[in-house]
Design a protein around this motif. Structure first.
Motif, PDB file in Angstrom:
ATOM      1  N   PRO A   4       0.841  -1.211   0.000  1.00  0.00           N
ATOM      2  CA  PRO A   4       0.000   0.000   0.000  1.00  0.00           C
ATOM      3  C   PRO A   4       0.871   1.255   0.000  1.00  0.00           C
TER       4      PRO A   4
ATOM      5  N   GLY B  96      -2.363   4.362   2.008  1.00  0.00           N
ATOM      6  CA  GLY B  96      -3.240   3.205   1.857  1.00  0.00           C
ATOM      7  C   GLY B  96      -4.294   3.371   0.779  1.00  0.00           C
TER       8      GLY B  96
ATOM      9  N   LEU C 102      -2.803  -3.011   7.557  1.00  0.00           N
ATOM     10  CA  LEU C 102      -1.373  -2.847   7.309  1.00  0.00           C
ATOM     11  C   LEU C 102      -0.607  -2.598   8.592  1.00  0.00           C
TER      12      LEU C 102
ATOM     13  N   HIS D 220      -5.533  -0.259   2.963  1.00  0.00           N
ATOM     14  CA  HIS D 220      -4.697  -0.677   4.088  1.00  0.00           C
ATOM     15  C   HIS D 220      -5.402  -1.700   4.969  1.00  0.00           C
TER      16      HIS D 220
END
Length: 241
Positions: free
Chosen positions: A111, A115, A187, A207
């Motif tokens: 990402p 994101g 993430l 994300h």
């Protein structure tokens, strides 16, 4: 919702595993056992390198000259891999969620721009190196709640209990101090791979979705018909929860 979940429990799920087809590297180094599975997806042979001081790993790489070195994107990997990259004067792509190869070049996906997009990255120097996000073990079903369903969190926890499911949460919900960091999926949290992932009030930012690519089936419940999660989900329910 319950009839759908029972139906999915009793049949093969639609979503395919994150797999990589086509050409592979002849050999890839995996630093630690955590990234062996990911390395095996892009290589016919995985050489497991024990975790050691960066100078030692760099010296081994200078001698053996591997094409690719993969690291786990944990605290140790994030600390050690950049030191090795600096010693070897090569590039490093961090926090990758997906890997591909044509047999010669490693393509790394992660990402970017907060994101909002997924970047495809390649390294023009050898060895090609990446820290990789690895999935955590999860139950057959996970109920994950986002900021949009914060008011219904207790109801979602009751659903998870009734399904014998694990709880998950978006970063937004964790930032509101309504869920512990251990439940954060995304993430900056965990990558998960349940058979059924129920996303309640989650917008669907990259994300977050990059961390549920291993889920077999994704069910999204959201009152916003334009929510990005509907583009990603296998089943979408337009509703308040």
């Amino acid at each position: 919702l319950m009839p759908l979940i029972e139906k999915l429990r009793n049949k093969d799920a639609k979503r395919e595993d994150t797999a990589y087809s086509g050409a592979k590297f002849k050999s890839v180094w995996a630093v630690g056992n955590e990234v062996v599975k990911k390395a095996g997806e892009i290589s016919d042979e995985v050489v497991v390198i024990e975790k050691a001081e960066p100078e030692m790993i760099a010296a081994m790489a200078k001698e053996k000259k591997p094409d690719v070195i993969l690291w786990n994107a944990d605290i140790w990997g994030r600390k050690t891999a950049p030191v090795v990259a600096a010693i070897l004067q090569t590039g490093l792509c961090a926090d990758c969620t997906r890997l591909e190869t044509d047999g010669k070049t490693l393509y790394m996906y992660r990402p970017a721009q907060g994101g909002n997009i997924v970047a495809k990255v390649k390294c023009n120097t050898l060895p090609q190196m990446a820290t990789v996000r690895t999935e955590t073990k999860s139950s057959d079903i996970m109920v994950s709640v986002g900021r949009g369903a914060a008011a219904s969190l207790d109801k979602a926890r009751e659903l998870a209990k009734g399904l014998d499911a694990k709880m998950g949460a978006s970063r937004g919900l964790v930032d509101m101090n309504l869920a512990p960091y251990e439940e954060q999926v995304g993430l900056t949290g965990r990558m998960v791979s349940p058979q059924i992932y129920i996303a309640i009030g989650i917008s669907g930012a990259i994300h977050h979705t990059c961390a549920i690519e291993g889920a077999k089936t994704v069910i999204a419940i959201n009152p916003d018909k334009d929510a990005r999660i509907f583009e990603y989900a296998d089943y979408g329910i337009l509703s308040e929860f």
